[in-house]
Design an enzyme around this catalytic site. Structure first.
Site, PDB file in Angstrom:
ATOM      1  N   TYR A 105      51.921  35.840  35.396  1.00 39.95           N
ATOM      2  CA  TYR A 105      51.389  36.842  34.466  1.00 39.95           C
ATOM      3  C   TYR A 105      51.045  38.112  35.232  1.00 39.95           C
ATOM      4  CZ  TYR A 105      50.530  33.327  30.822  1.00 39.95           C
ATOM      5  OH  TYR A 105      50.660  32.362  29.865  1.00 39.95           O
ATOM      6  N   TYR A 144      54.315  27.388  35.120  1.00 35.75           N
ATOM      7  CA  TYR A 144      53.451  27.814  36.236  1.00 35.75           C
ATOM      8  C   TYR A 144      52.403  26.749  36.543  1.00 35.75           C
ATOM      9  CZ  TYR A 144      50.330  29.527  32.460  1.00 35.75           C
ATOM     10  OH  TYR A 144      49.540  29.645  31.341  1.00 35.75           O
ATOM     11  N   ARG A 154      51.896  24.021  33.744  1.00 31.54           N
ATOM     12  CA  ARG A 154      52.010  24.293  32.319  1.00 31.54           C
ATOM     13  C   ARG A 154      53.484  24.338  31.922  1.00 31.54           C
ATOM     14  NH1 ARG A 154      49.015  26.491  28.850  1.00 31.54           N
ATOM     15  NH2 ARG A 154      49.989  24.826  27.684  1.00 31.54           N
ATOM     16  N   HIS A 157      55.707  28.487  27.907  1.00 32.81           N
ATOM     17  CA  HIS A 157      55.101  28.742  26.589  1.00 32.81           C
ATOM     18  C   HIS A 157      54.902  30.227  26.373  1.00 32.81           C
ATOM     19  CE1 HIS A 157      51.749  28.506  29.441  1.00 32.81           C
ATOM     20  NE2 HIS A 157      51.149  29.406  28.676  1.00 32.81           N
ATOM     21  N   HIS A 159      52.172  32.708  24.231  1.00 33.64           N
ATOM     22  CA  HIS A 159      50.919  32.759  23.474  1.00 33.64           C
ATOM     23  C   HIS A 159      51.141  33.610  22.217  1.00 33.64           C
ATOM     24  CE1 HIS A 159      48.266  31.124  26.693  1.00 33.64           C
ATOM     25  NE2 HIS A 159      49.246  31.575  27.468  1.00 33.64           N
TER      26      HIS A 159
HETATM   27 FE   LIG Z   1      49.705  30.765  29.421  1.00 32.98          FE
END
Ligand SMILES: [Fe+2]
Length: 234
Positions: A105, A144, A154, A157, A159
């Site tokens: 991110y 990640y 994770r 995905h 959000h």
């Molecule tokens: Fe996330």
């Protein structure tokens, strides 16, 4: 006075548990006391409403926000936003945010040892149309690691935040990809006990909206409340 029609309350099994011990943060966050029942008044069941003037119409394309194109697999994510009776929710604001193709991110708290992409911010928004449809162009996010437990990853995905017709129906959730081998091991995905409800968070491969030589399509319909409701994020 206007008649107030409250939203159907969800069946608890079809929403994530406040406390799911496999998801470490939920132990600290879960309320220690029973929730207080709040009646839905006019301020919960109405607004905010949005018009096309309130948004950036180009923000639905996350692959053209910089001078060059981001690295990764281009995808089209589209679907419909529906209310508890299957009626389309028109002109509803949808916001998305996601990691880049390497699973990073653009955020100061993300210190994952994976490269940032100068051509990818990872945020977008759009309004549903008159039939409740929405469409984003983006790149497929990478998996990640996170600190929940040893070797925790994770699944890929995106959000989503969807305003729906009123504050009481606002939905914040995560969309996953079909066939992801990390799904059975993810405590956030598995917070929702009901398997059918949980699987509503997985998008479907969408041949119809796949663009030849350009991008794969994924379909993700969102139901704001009721029996078929899309589960909230914990
Ligand atoms: Fe996330």
């Amino acid at each position: 006075m206007a008649k107030i029609v409250p939203y159907r309350r969800p069946n608890p099994e079809t929403q994530p548990a406040y406390l799911h011990s496999a998801y470490a943060s939920s132990i600290k966050r879960a309320p220690a006391k029973s929730p207080i029942y709040l009646p839905q008044t006019l301020s919960e069941v109405t607004g905010p409403s949005f018009t096309i003037a309130a948004i950036d119409v180009k923000a639905c394309d996350l692959t053209h926000q910089h001078s060059g194109e981001p690295l990764g697999e281009r995808i089209i994510v589209s679907g419909r936003v529906l209310d508890e009776d299957g009626r389309p929710l028109q002109y509803s604001l949808i916001e998305v945010w996601q990691a880049n193709a390497a699973g990073r991110y653009l955020h100061k708290r993300d210190q994952h040892n994976a490269p940032l992409d100068p051509n990818f911010t990872g945020c977008g928004h759009t309004l549903t149309d008159a039939e409740g449809r929405y469409r984003f162009v983006t790149i497929r996010p990478g998996a990640y690691p996170w600190g929940n437990h040893h070797n925790a990853w994770r699944p890929a995905h995106m959000h989503f935040s969807v305003f729906g017709a009123g504050f009481a129906s606002r939905l914040v959730t995560q969309m996953y990809f079909p066939g992801d081998p990390l799904l059975p091991f993810d405590p956030i995905f598995n917070c929702t006990a009901d398997e059918n409800a949980r699987n509503r968070l997985i998008s479907q491969f969408d041949w119809e909206n796949t663009i030849p030589s350009e991008a794969l399509g994924f379909r993700f319909d969102i139901v704001m409340s009721g029996r078929e409701a899309t589960p909230m994020e914990t």
